[in-house]
Design an enzyme around this catalytic site. Structure first.
Site: not given
Length: 424
Positions: A49-52, A112, A114, A118, A187
């Site tokens: 993901t964007c963070n991991r 969160e 989302q 994912q 996006g």
């Protein structure tokens, strides 16, 4: 097998390193197949993901270091470059980490929602790549159940501040009245759709949605009252935007410094606020050095998010208590896999006796013995063989006064003594 969770996230690694080890949807399937072919790797799942970026793998003894070596090699990184940024959890700790990730307890935005979607996407990719077996399949199903339980039984999801909401809130601090602002969204995924919904709630003046696939941009724009363009048309429309929020899966920057310089000139130096919440980044970092441009990246949102974290910390403690219990339940199931199942041995033992006696009964028929005689031999001999060892052990138990074994045998064979009912 040993279960390992290996990865890096927004707490352990800067964004420029996270984007180097990110996997996009198109490449994940091939990467999973490649990882699953590594010596000693029994199961594999990739969560990016964007963070991991995290690898969840089951490995045989001696292969514990294979996933880390593969990750560096797959992304063409020098040996040791990731060492100080990676975390690794084994067995029970790996299970707990997966539960915490799926419930949002390990996210930049506490609770969160989302991330659960994912994780489900990562699970489906692993299934499609045939990289899962029973233990991790069971773990993922357990994970989804735990996440649902946490959402139901705690307030971890109450007033959750998503990354998309945080980006809009930050924009609102720069532009006091979003009703006067034109916003360009780059996006058409879940994050951008969430941002679009928040912007509609703020009654933004104009909304432009840009996406590589124009049909997807048109679909989102129609739901939000916006205008859709393709990425090829982005340079012609960039100058219209007071605010730009970007989140795509592109491997290379979509918005370049040269593109923004032209847009700022066309805007006559009117400031532009930009938020890049993609990893890898959609906007060239050098854009932030331009005058009249305020560029924020995913890591810059952390302070805003931290301010909203405290209200959910009590719920997070409740969620951790639920997770602790569910970790133990899954680990108990996993430990049972490694135990020798006596029921399997008992059945194999009985089937061996059956085959031996059946063969002798058939031989009797071949020698001219009557069917009744052969059947009687089969029934008596098989009964004696199956009961010989248990009967001998029970006689010994009765003679020695081993009541525990006698009672256990009664429960095992379903012949426990029924309590006597007195007659009056």
């Amino acid at each position: 097998m040993k279960l390992i969770a290996l990865g890096l996230n927004h707490l352990t690694a800067p964004v420029n390193l996270r984007e180097q080890v990110a996997f996009d949807a198109e490449s994940t399937g091939r990467a999973l197949q490649d990882l699953a072919r590594e010596p000693g790797v029994e199961e594999a799942m990739i969560l990016s993901t964007c963070n991991r970026t995290e690898l969840y793998v089951s490995v045989s003894a001696g292969a514990e270091d294979v996933p880390q070596a593969w990750l560096s090699r797959h992304h063409h990184l020098t040996v040791g470059k990731l060492d100080e940024f990676l975390y690794r959890h084994d067995e029970e700790a790996a299970v707990r980490h997966m539960f915490r990730v799926a419930t949002g307890l390990d996210s930049m935005v506490l609770g969160e929602p989302q991330i659960l979607g994912q994780v489900k996407d990562a699970y489906q990719q692993a299934r499609d790549a045939q990289a899962l077996r029973a233990p991790m399949e069971r773990l993922l199903q357990h994970t989804f159940a735990v996440a649902k339980r946490v959402r139901t039984d705690t307030r971890i999801g109450a007033h959750t501040v998503s990354v998309a909401f945080t980006a809009v809130r930050l924009a609102e601090q720069v532009f006091a009245d979003l009703r006067q602002a034109c916003v360009l969204l780059i996006g058409a995924g879940d994050t951008i759709e969430l941002a679009a919904r928040h912007l509609v709630d703020k009654q933004v003046r104009r909304l432009i949605v840009a996406n590589r696939t124009l049909e997807n941009a048109q679909e989102l724009a129609s739901r939000c009252g916006g205008y859709a363009i393709s990425l090829n048309d982005l340079p012609q429309h960039l100058a219209e935007a007071d605010i730009v929020i970007s989140s795509t899966a592109a491997r290379q920057p979509i918005v370049t410094q040269a593109m923004v310089e032209k847009a700022i000139a066309a805007r006559r130096r009117k400031p532009m606020f930009m938020v890049d919440i993609a990893v890898p980044r959609d906007i060239e970092p050098s854009v932030g050095e331009l005058d009249d441009v305020f560029l924020y990246g995913i890591d810059d949102l952390r302070q805003v998010i931290d301010d909203n974290r405290r209200s959910r910390e009590a719920a997070a403690r409740e969620a951790d208590a639920i997770i602790d219990l569910q970790v133990e339940r899954y680990m108990a199931w996993r430990r049972a896999l490694s135990l020798r199942n006596p029921a399997v041995d008992l059945r194999q033992h009985a089937e061996t006796y059956r085959d031996e006696v059946l063969e002798k009964a058939r031989a009797m028929l071949a020698r001219g013995k009557s069917p009744d005689e052969a059947l009687a031999f089969l029934a008596n001999t098989l009964t004696n063989k199956l009961l010989h060892h248990p009967s001998a052990r029970l006689r010994e138990a009765a003679m020695s006064g081993d009541m525990e074994l006698l009672h256990a045998a009664g429960r095992l064979y379903g012949i426990e003594e029924k309590p006597e009912v007195s007659e009056e």
